[in-house]
Motif scaffolding. Structure first.
Motif, PDB file in Angstrom:
ATOM      1  N   ASP A 295       0.833  -1.199   0.000  1.00  0.00           N
ATOM      2  CA  ASP A 295       0.000   0.000   0.000  1.00  0.00           C
ATOM      3  C   ASP A 295       0.874   1.257   0.000  1.00  0.00           C
ATOM      4  N   ILE A 296       0.557   2.228  -0.868  1.00  0.00           N
ATOM      5  CA  ILE A 296       1.349   3.462  -0.926  1.00  0.00           C
ATOM      6  C   ILE A 296       0.516   4.690  -0.591  1.00  0.00           C
ATOM      7  N   ALA A 297      -0.636   4.499   0.049  1.00  0.00           N
ATOM      8  CA  ALA A 297      -1.493   5.642   0.367  1.00  0.00           C
ATOM      9  C   ALA A 297      -0.756   6.663   1.236  1.00  0.00           C
ATOM     10  N   ARG A 298       0.030   6.184   2.201  1.00  0.00           N
ATOM     11  CA  ARG A 298       0.762   7.086   3.096  1.00  0.00           C
ATOM     12  C   ARG A 298       1.789   7.903   2.311  1.00  0.00           C
ATOM     13  N   LEU A 299       2.540   7.251   1.428  1.00  0.00           N
ATOM     14  CA  LEU A 299       3.561   7.936   0.636  1.00  0.00           C
ATOM     15  C   LEU A 299       2.946   9.007  -0.255  1.00  0.00           C
ATOM     16  N   VAL A 300       1.837   8.678  -0.914  1.00  0.00           N
ATOM     17  CA  VAL A 300       1.187   9.627  -1.823  1.00  0.00           C
ATOM     18  C   VAL A 300       0.579  10.789  -1.048  1.00  0.00           C
ATOM     19  N   ALA A 301       0.068  10.514   0.166  1.00  0.00           N
ATOM     20  CA  ALA A 301      -0.542  11.574   0.965  1.00  0.00           C
ATOM     21  C   ALA A 301       0.487  12.542   1.538  1.00  0.00           C
ATOM     22  N   ASP A 302       1.659  12.018   1.897  1.00  0.00           N
ATOM     23  CA  ASP A 302       2.639  12.834   2.639  1.00  0.00           C
ATOM     24  C   ASP A 302       3.707  13.473   1.767  1.00  0.00           C
ATOM     25  N   THR A 303       3.853  13.022   0.518  1.00  0.00           N
ATOM     26  CA  THR A 303       4.901  13.531  -0.367  1.00  0.00           C
ATOM     27  C   THR A 303       4.317  13.839  -1.738  1.00  0.00           C
ATOM     28  N   PRO A 304       5.086  14.488  -2.615  1.00  0.00           N
ATOM     29  CA  PRO A 304       4.590  14.762  -3.976  1.00  0.00           C
ATOM     30  C   PRO A 304       4.657  13.540  -4.895  1.00  0.00           C
ATOM     31  N   PHE A 305       5.122  12.395  -4.398  1.00  0.00           N
ATOM     32  CA  PHE A 305       5.342  11.243  -5.267  1.00  0.00           C
ATOM     33  C   PHE A 305       4.059  10.759  -5.926  1.00  0.00           C
ATOM     34  N   VAL A 306       4.154  10.549  -7.244  1.00  0.00           N
ATOM     35  CA  VAL A 306       3.099   9.903  -8.025  1.00  0.00           C
ATOM     36  C   VAL A 306       3.787   8.920  -8.966  1.00  0.00           C
ATOM     37  N   PRO A 307       3.426   7.637  -8.953  1.00  0.00           N
ATOM     38  CA  PRO A 307       4.068   6.695  -9.880  1.00  0.00           C
ATOM     39  C   PRO A 307       3.687   7.002 -11.328  1.00  0.00           C
ATOM     40  N   HIS A 308       4.656   6.984 -12.214  1.00  0.00           N
ATOM     41  CA  HIS A 308       4.435   7.331 -13.622  1.00  0.00           C
ATOM     42  C   HIS A 308       4.563   6.142 -14.565  1.00  0.00           C
ATOM     43  N   PHE A 309       5.209   5.054 -14.118  1.00  0.00           N
ATOM     44  CA  PHE A 309       5.566   3.996 -15.047  1.00  0.00           C
ATOM     45  C   PHE A 309       4.709   2.753 -14.829  1.00  0.00           C
ATOM     46  N   ASP A 310       3.536   2.746 -15.497  1.00  0.00           N
ATOM     47  CA  ASP A 310       2.752   1.520 -15.559  1.00  0.00           C
ATOM     48  C   ASP A 310       3.418   0.580 -16.560  1.00  0.00           C
ATOM     49  N   LEU A 311       2.785  -0.543 -16.869  1.00  0.00           N
ATOM     50  CA  LEU A 311       3.395  -1.541 -17.753  1.00  0.00           C
ATOM     51  C   LEU A 311       3.799  -0.938 -19.096  1.00  0.00           C
ATOM     52  N   ALA A 312       2.890  -0.216 -19.738  1.00  0.00           N
ATOM     53  CA  ALA A 312       3.170   0.311 -21.079  1.00  0.00           C
ATOM     54  C   ALA A 312       4.322   1.306 -21.061  1.00  0.00           C
ATOM     55  N   HIS A 313       4.292   2.234 -20.114  1.00  0.00           N
ATOM     56  CA  HIS A 313       5.343   3.248 -20.060  1.00  0.00           C
ATOM     57  C   HIS A 313       6.688   2.648 -19.640  1.00  0.00           C
ATOM     58  N   ALA A 314       6.654   1.681 -18.732  1.00  0.00           N
ATOM     59  CA  ALA A 314       7.899   1.043 -18.306  1.00  0.00           C
ATOM     60  C   ALA A 314       8.535   0.265 -19.446  1.00  0.00           C
ATOM     61  N   GLU A 315       7.735  -0.506 -20.164  1.00  0.00           N
ATOM     62  CA  GLU A 315       8.280  -1.308 -21.273  1.00  0.00           C
ATOM     63  C   GLU A 315       8.877  -0.406 -22.346  1.00  0.00           C
ATOM     64  N   ALA A 316       8.184   0.671 -22.679  1.00  0.00           N
ATOM     65  CA  ALA A 316       8.685   1.576 -23.715  1.00  0.00           C
ATOM     66  C   ALA A 316       9.972   2.270 -23.268  1.00  0.00           C
ATOM     67  N   ASP A 317      10.006   2.741 -22.024  1.00  0.00           N
ATOM     68  CA  ASP A 317      11.195   3.437 -21.529  1.00  0.00           C
ATOM     69  C   ASP A 317      12.378   2.491 -21.414  1.00  0.00           C
ATOM     70  N   PHE A 318      12.127   1.271 -20.944  1.00  0.00           N
ATOM     71  CA  PHE A 318      13.214   0.306 -20.787  1.00  0.00           C
ATOM     72  C   PHE A 318      13.846  -0.007 -22.134  1.00  0.00           C
ATOM     73  N   HIS A 319      13.029  -0.188 -23.169  1.00  0.00           N
ATOM     74  CA  HIS A 319      13.599  -0.464 -24.491  1.00  0.00           C
ATOM     75  C   HIS A 319      14.363   0.737 -25.039  1.00  0.00           C
TER      76      HIS A 319
END
Length: 326
Positions: A295-319
């Protein structure tokens, strides 16, 4: 900002260094092994300043001398041995000397050198251990029981407790981040990481022209390492954190089958399958079960962090990263 990182030549250490240098920070990297040449070339092109130092994380005197010389304002403890069962049998004491003793040495050095405004100790989701078998619930900080199953997870749990105690004695501002299962740029067999991520194993297998044979679909909240670095930096940057413990994870899940299908859509020559009863899998998973998501609810609530790399974005960036000359 000047950030001192132990374990800087490791997978996550390199990704974190790259992130910090890209925004112009100074990174003092402390590791038993120098960073690979490709990393040095990539870092030299970034606006920040990178100072690689070679030393043993268990050596508090060497750590103190380095901190006194470079005056960092932040400390990240990343050095660890990610051990499989074979290494557990061969060198159990060394695992604890690095995973626990190395953290204590770094905190001791930080207390003596002065000037450290925040310590971020990187722990692991492996501390949840057997609790991760229950998929009815997410893994939540300070709620989910800790039940680590191997020496890596056991040592990481011990390091959390020891770091809290020592930081309290020294008056060091400590934040602990439990890192999810990472994959992405800079991952490699470093000699202290015994099982590479399943996404990388599949990539390496198919790039050799072999068929990837999976033990099962294996759904997990895979954390792309660029998001991991961003989460750590969020803990370094946020002026006042409401808690001293955070899960650093993706917030969404997908399976290795999803990954294989994505790779095959890019290159139809890629072959993979889930093992039949007569097959011998050639992809090694961390455990015989799929761990519940962190669970990352605490991290998202307390910091500006937002995950950006779902499967599609991660696969494209990794290649893109793999195909870019370094």
């Amino acid at each position: 900002m000047t950030v001192f990182i132990t374990g800087s030549s490791g997978f996550v250490g390199l990704a974190l260094t790259e992130h910090l240098l890209a925004r112009g920070d100074t990174v003092i990297g402390f590791d038993r092994h120098p960073p690979r040449e490709s990393a040095c070339r990539a870092f030299a092109a970034l606006p920040g300043r990178f100072v690689p130092l070679t030393g043993d994380v268990r050596d508090a005197d060497a750590l103190e001398a380095a901190m006194r010389a470079h005056r960092p304002s932040r400390l990240v403890t990343l050095a660890a041995i990610t051990a499989d069962a074979q290494r557990e049998r061969a060198m159990p004491q060394t695992i604890f000397e690095v995973n626990v003793g190395g953290v204590l040495a770094a905190l001791h050095a930080a207390s003596r050198s002065g000037g450290i405004g925040r310590v971020v100790h990187i722990s692991s989701g492996s501390v949840y251990g057997e609790s991760g078998r229950d998929h009815a619930r997410r893994l939540v900080e300070e709620i989910t029981p800790l039940a680590p199953e191997g020496l890596y997870g056991i040592s990481k749990r011990a390091a959390e407790d020891a770091a809290r105690r020592i930081a309290g004695l020294y008056g060091l501002p400590l934040t602990i981040g439990r890192l999810g299962t990472c994959f992405g740029p800079w991952e490699a067999d470093s000699g202290v990481r015994d099982t590479l991520s399943a996404p990388l194993q599949v990539l390496e297998c198919t790039r050799r022209g072999d068929t990837a044979i999976l033990p099962r679909a294996h759904r997990r909240d895979w954390l792309y390492v660029r998001d991991a670095a961003a989460a750590i930096v969020a803990l370094l940057d946020t002026p006042a954190l409401a808690h001293d413990l955070y899960n650093l994870a993706a917030g969404f899940a997908w399976s290795v089958v999803d990954w294989c299908e994505r790779l095959a859509a890019r290159d139809p020559r890629i072959a993979w399958r889930i093992a039949s009863p007569d097959d011998t899998p050639n992809i090694d998973y961390y455990a015989p079960y799929d761990r519940a998501p962190m669970d990352i609810a605490r991290l998202v609530a307390d910091t500006p962090f937002v995950p950006h790399f779902d499967l599609a974005h991660a696969e494209a960036d990794f290649h893109r990263w793999l195909d870019t000359p370094t």
